[in-house]
Design an enzyme around this catalytic site. Structure first.
Site, PDB file in Angstrom:
ATOM      1  CG  LEU A   1      -2.127  -0.939   1.105  1.00 35.00           C
ATOM      2  CD1 LEU A   1      -2.942  -0.880   2.365  1.00 35.00           C
ATOM      3  CD2 LEU A   1      -2.978  -0.633  -0.098  1.00 35.00           C
ATOM      4  CB  CYS A   2       3.924   2.414  -0.106  1.00 36.18           C
ATOM      5  SG  CYS A   2       4.796   0.860  -0.257  1.00 36.18           S
TER       6      CYS A   2
END
Lengths: 288, 140
Positions: free
Chosen positions: A89-90
Site C-alpha cells: 500500500l505504498c
C-alpha cells in the site's frame, strides 16, 4: 456507472465512504511516520559526512591500496543488497525497486554468480520464488531500524568479501529526495571506491596519530560500510513513508470522486422515480 | 609562532543516530585508545581511536560527563569532532541496570570457565564501569 437499485447504490456509497476513511487515516499515519523517518535521515547525515571527511583526509596521507576492502578484483561473484519495504500500500515503491534489481541482474549478466541480501519483507517475498540464491534476509526491521542491524549486515558482507567469496557488492535502495519524490540509487559498496583526494589546505596539516594510520584505516573502513548500509535503510524508510502518504492521498481523492459520482447518480435515479410516480398519479387522476 | 591560540573549542559529538552535542567548550577529555587525553584549545592536530570510557566536557565551572563506546576523535586546534558508536548522557543511563551488568560481568570474568566469552564479558565490564562513573558523577 451501474444502473438500478437505489438501495444497492446507497450501500455502495457507504462502502466507498469507509474506504475513504481508512485511506485518509493511513495517510495521516504515514505522514507522522514520515516526519520521524525524515528527522532520522537528517540527523544521521552529520555522522556520515564526518566519517567521509576523516576517511578522505586519511586517504590523502596513507597509501590505502593495500587494504583488502579497497582491493578491486574481477567482478565474478556479485552480491546485490536490496532495501525494500516490509509493507505494501505504498504505490509503486516496492515494485519499482524490484524492477531495478532485476534490470541490474539482467544487464550485468551475472546470473550464475549472483547472490542476494534482502532487507524488507516485500523484496524477500518476490525473490524467494525466483532462481537467484538469497544469502540473507532481514524482515520486519524497517519500522525499528537500529544501527546494530546495519552492523550485522555489514559484518556478513565484509566477511564474504575478505574470504573472496564475493568480488563486488552493490547496494540498491530508494534515496529520499522529498516527500513526494524518491530516487532509486545503485551504489557500489565493496570494494570501497578509491577515495577522492581532496587537496585543500587542510591536507597540509600534519596529524599526530595515536596509532599507525594503517591501523586506524583498518578500523575505519568497516565502520564506513556500516554507516553506508545504515544510511540506506533510513533513506529507504523515509522514502517508503513518503510514497505511502502520496499513494494514500490519491486513493482518498479517488474515493471522494467516486462518492460524488455515485451520489449524483443516486439523485438522478431518485428523481426519475419520483417523476414517474407523479406522472402515474396525475394520469390516474385524469382518468377519473 | 605569533599565531594567537584560540580561546575555546568547538566540540561536536555525533553518533550514527544523531548529532549528540554541538557547542563551544573550554576543555574536553576523551578516552583515547592509549589512555585518556585532555584537550585544551590550541591542541596540535590529532586523530585517535576511542575506546569505551567517559567523555568529560568542561565549560566554565560546569562539567558534563558522557558515556562513550568505540569511536574516533579528530582534533584540530579549535575544533574537536567525536564520532562515537554510542554516546549516553547521565540522564539516559539506568544506574541499576549498569550495576547489575557489572556484577554479571564480574562473575563471568572470575568464573574462569573456558566456555565463557571472555572478550564480551570484558567489554560488558568496561561499559558498565564507564556508565556507573557517568551516573555517579551526576548524583554528586
Amino acid at each position: 456507472m451501474p444502473g438500478g437499485n437505489l438501495i444497492d447504490l446507497r450501500r455502495r456509497v457507504r462502502s466507498v465512504r469507509n474506504i475513504r476513511q481508512i485511506t485518509r487515516a493511513m495517510k495521516f499515519v504515514a505522514a507522522s511516520k514520515l516526519r520521524r523517518a525524515q528527522e532520522r535521515v537528517f540527523s544521521a547525515r552529520p555522522y556520515a559526512n564526518r566519517m567521509l571527511a576523516v576517511l578522505n583526509s586519511l586517504a590523502s596521507r596513507v597509501e590505502p591500496a593495500g587494504h583488502p576492502l579497497l582491493e578491486v578484483r574481477d567482478a565474478e561473484k556479485v552480491m546485490l543488497l536490496v532495501v525494500t519495504g516490509d509493507k505494501g500500500l505504498c504505490g509503486a515503491f516496492n515494485s519499482n525497486i524490484i524492477k531495478s534489481a532485476v534490470q541490474f541482474i539482467e544487464k550485468e549478466e551475472v546470473n550464475e554468480s549472483l547472490s542476494l541480501t534482502l532487507v524488507g519483507r516485500k523484496g524477500y517475498e518476490w525473490f524467494k520464488k525466483r532462481p537467484w540464491p538469497i544469502k540473507h534476509q532481514y524482515l520486519n526491521i524497517m519500522s525499528r531500524i537500529d544501527f546494530s542491524y546495519a552492523q550485522d549486515i555489514a559484518g556478513n558482507v565484509i566477511r564474504y568479501y575478505s574470504e573472496t567469496e564475493l568480488d563486488a557488492v552493490y547496494l540498491l535502495y530508494n534515496q529520499f529526495k522529498s516527500v513526494i519524490s524518491q530516487e532509486i540509487v545503485l551504489e557500489p559498496l565493496l570494494p570501497i571506491r578509491r577515495l577522492e583526494q581532496v587537496v585543500e589546505q587542510d591536507v597540509l596539516l600534519d596529524y599526530i596519530y595515536e596509532q599507525p594510520p594503517a591501523v586506524i584505516f583498518d578500523n575505519l573502513l568497516p565502520k564506513h560500510v556500516e554507516t553506508q548500509i545504515f544510511r540506506a535503510m533510513l533513506e529507504s524508510e523515509a522514502s517508503e513513508q513518503g510514497a505511502r502518504m502520496t499513494a494514500m492521498e490519491s486513493a482518498t481523492n479517488n474515493a471522494e470522486d467516486m462518492i460524488d459520482k455515485l451520489t449524483l447518480h443516486i439523485n438522478r435515479v431518485r428523481q426519475a422515480s419520483i417523476t414517474t410516480e407523479i406522472i402515474e398519479v396525475v394520469s390516474g387522476a385524469n382518468a377519473l | 609562532m605569533a599565531e594567537k591560540l584560540p580561546n575555546s573549542i568547538q566540540l561536536e559529538i555525533v553518533t550514527p543516530e544523531k548529532q549528540f552535542y554541538c557547542g563551544e567548550v573550554d576543555a574536553v577529555t576523551v578516552p583515547g585508545i592509549n589512555g585518556y587525553m585532555g584537550i585544551l584549545p590550541g591542541h596540535a592536530p590529532l586523530l585517535s581511536e576511542l575506546k569505551i570510557g567517559v567523555i568529560t566536557v568542561r565549560k566554565g565551572n560546569d562539567e558534563e560527563r558522557f558515556f562513550c563506546s568505540w569511536g574516533f576523535a579528530e582534533i584540530l586546534s579549535d575544533q574537536v569532532s567525536v564520532l562515537a558508536e554510542q554516546v549516553e548522557a547521565a540522564s539516559e543511563i539506568d544506574h541499576e541496570e549498569a550495576s547489575s551488568d557489572k556484577e554479571k560481568a564480574d562473575s563471568l570474568l572470575k568464573s574462569k570457565d573456558p566456555d565463557s566469552d571472555f572478550p564480551a564479558a570484558l567489554e560488558l565490564w568496561e561499559k558498565s564501569v564507564a556508565r556507573l562513573e557517568v551516573s555517579a558523577a551526576e548524583k554528586k
